[in-house]
Design a protein around this motif. Structure first.
Motif, PDB file in Angstrom:
ATOM      1  N   ASN A 270       0.860  -1.190   0.000  1.00  9.49           N
ATOM      2  CA  ASN A 270       0.000   0.000   0.000  1.00  9.49           C
ATOM      3  C   ASN A 270       0.896   1.239   0.000  1.00  9.49           C
ATOM      4  O   ASN A 270       2.125   1.131   0.022  1.00  9.49           O
ATOM      5  CB  ASN A 270      -0.971  -0.008   1.195  1.00  9.49           C
ATOM      6  N   GLY A 271       0.285   2.394  -0.009  1.00 14.01           N
ATOM      7  CA  GLY A 271       1.049   3.634  -0.053  1.00 14.01           C
ATOM      8  C   GLY A 271       1.933   3.834   1.159  1.00 14.01           C
ATOM      9  O   GLY A 271       3.075   4.288   1.058  1.00 14.01           O
ATOM     10  N   SER A 272       1.432   3.497   2.330  1.00 16.25           N
ATOM     11  CA  SER A 272       2.204   3.631   3.561  1.00 16.25           C
ATOM     12  C   SER A 272       3.445   2.736   3.530  1.00 16.25           C
ATOM     13  O   SER A 272       4.539   3.152   3.916  1.00 16.25           O
ATOM     14  CB  SER A 272       1.329   3.291   4.768  1.00 16.25           C
ATOM     15  N   ASP A 273       3.269   1.521   3.071  1.00 18.60           N
ATOM     16  CA  ASP A 273       4.389   0.588   2.938  1.00 18.60           C
ATOM     17  C   ASP A 273       5.438   1.148   1.971  1.00 18.60           C
ATOM     18  O   ASP A 273       6.637   1.067   2.227  1.00 18.60           O
ATOM     19  CB  ASP A 273       3.863  -0.769   2.459  1.00 18.60           C
ATOM     20  N   ALA A 274       4.991   1.744   0.879  1.00 20.04           N
ATOM     21  CA  ALA A 274       5.922   2.351  -0.082  1.00 20.04           C
ATOM     22  C   ALA A 274       6.709   3.480   0.570  1.00 20.04           C
ATOM     23  O   ALA A 274       7.938   3.552   0.432  1.00 20.04           O
ATOM     24  CB  ALA A 274       5.155   2.865  -1.307  1.00 20.04           C
ATOM     25  N   VAL A 275       6.030   4.358   1.279  1.00 16.54           N
ATOM     26  CA  VAL A 275       6.697   5.477   1.954  1.00 16.54           C
ATOM     27  C   VAL A 275       7.738   4.936   2.941  1.00 16.54           C
ATOM     28  O   VAL A 275       8.867   5.436   2.998  1.00 16.54           O
ATOM     29  CB  VAL A 275       5.668   6.383   2.677  1.00 16.54           C
ATOM     30  N   ASN A 276       7.373   3.914   3.694  1.00 18.48           N
ATOM     31  CA  ASN A 276       8.284   3.355   4.701  1.00 18.48           C
ATOM     32  C   ASN A 276       9.498   2.656   4.093  1.00 18.48           C
ATOM     33  O   ASN A 276      10.548   2.587   4.721  1.00 18.48           O
ATOM     34  CB  ASN A 276       7.541   2.386   5.624  1.00 18.48           C
ATOM     35  N   GLN A 277       9.361   2.135   2.876  1.00 17.51           N
ATOM     36  CA  GLN A 277      10.460   1.401   2.234  1.00 17.51           C
ATOM     37  C   GLN A 277      11.385   2.278   1.384  1.00 17.51           C
ATOM     38  O   GLN A 277      12.424   1.808   0.934  1.00 17.51           O
ATOM     39  CB  GLN A 277       9.892   0.325   1.302  1.00 17.51           C
ATOM     40  N   LEU A 278      11.027   3.525   1.146  1.00 17.35           N
ATOM     41  CA  LEU A 278      11.782   4.356   0.200  1.00 17.35           C
ATOM     42  C   LEU A 278      13.276   4.417   0.483  1.00 17.35           C
ATOM     43  O   LEU A 278      14.088   4.233  -0.423  1.00 17.35           O
ATOM     44  CB  LEU A 278      11.230   5.782   0.170  1.00 17.35           C
ATOM     45  N   HIS A 279      13.651   4.700   1.703  1.00 17.16           N
ATOM     46  CA  HIS A 279      15.075   4.864   2.004  1.00 17.16           C
ATOM     47  C   HIS A 279      15.834   3.547   1.911  1.00 17.16           C
ATOM     48  O   HIS A 279      16.996   3.538   1.507  1.00 17.16           O
ATOM     49  CB  HIS A 279      15.264   5.511   3.377  1.00 17.16           C
ATOM     50  N   ALA A 280      15.204   2.446   2.252  1.00 17.67           N
ATOM     51  CA  ALA A 280      15.871   1.151   2.204  1.00 17.67           C
ATOM     52  C   ALA A 280      16.038   0.638   0.775  1.00 17.67           C
ATOM     53  O   ALA A 280      17.068   0.064   0.437  1.00 17.67           O
ATOM     54  CB  ALA A 280      15.097   0.132   3.036  1.00 17.67           C
ATOM     55  N   THR A 281      15.032   0.839  -0.059  1.00 15.57           N
ATOM     56  CA  THR A 281      15.076   0.280  -1.415  1.00 15.57           C
ATOM     57  C   THR A 281      15.658   1.235  -2.444  1.00 15.57           C
ATOM     58  O   THR A 281      16.168   0.800  -3.462  1.00 15.57           O
ATOM     59  CB  THR A 281      13.666  -0.136  -1.875  1.00 15.57           C
TER      60      THR A 281
END
Length: 160
Positions: free
Chosen positions: A37-48
């Motif tokens: 979901n969008g929240s998951d995308a926001v949370n993964q941005l720096h790692a991926t």
């Protein structure tokens, strides 16, 4: 050889994530990072650290437009493509995507039993956009000297 284009696919549908992933991986030159979901995308941005983010319009927790706004608070250059199924509510969200900060939109239709045609539509509609925006993102990340104000001024005046 060019490094692979890192693409995050944020979609609450496992079927759509799989279709988009397969279309990209079949084309070679892509790494795919899923987000549910969008929240998951926001949370993964720096790692991926994706080169391009492909967002669904309608997702639980945080929809595509909300995710775009949250991402733009952190990252103003990451290319974001809103992927939209051809439904009335998705088309409305697609119209809100560009003003919210998306770089592009892509739409496709998914009909039961027509997986091959959906993949072809994704290859024809989405892949060229991903490649285009990934190239622009790479240029911005590298801070190519030819895009600097000084270099552009020198080109305009003929100074080398």
């Amino acid at each position: 050889m060019h490094p692979p284009i890192r693409v995050m696919i944020a979609n609450d549908s496992a079927v759509i994530r799989r279709l988009v992933s397969e279309a990209l991986l079949d084309a070679d030159g892509f790494e795919v990072y899923p987000a549910i979901n969008g929240s998951d995308a926001v949370n993964q941005l720096h790692a991926t650290r994706p080169d391009v983010l492909v967002l669904d319009t309608e997702m639980p927790v945080m929809n595509g437009v909300q995710a775009i706004r949250a991402i733009r608070e952190q990252d103003t250059i990451l290319p974001i493509i809103m992927l939209c199924l051809s439904t009335e509510s998705s088309l409305l969200a697609m119209a809100q995507a560009i003003p919210a900060g998306a770089n592009d939109v892509a739409k496709f239709t998914l009909r039961m039993g027509h997986v091959a045609s959906a993949k072809k539509m994704l290859r024809d509609e989405l892949l060229p956009k991903i490649r285009f925006w990934a190239d622009i993102h790479l240029q911005k990340r590298l801070d190519c000297p030819m895009t600097s104000t000084v270099a552009l001024s020198a080109l305009e005046t003929g100074v080398q």
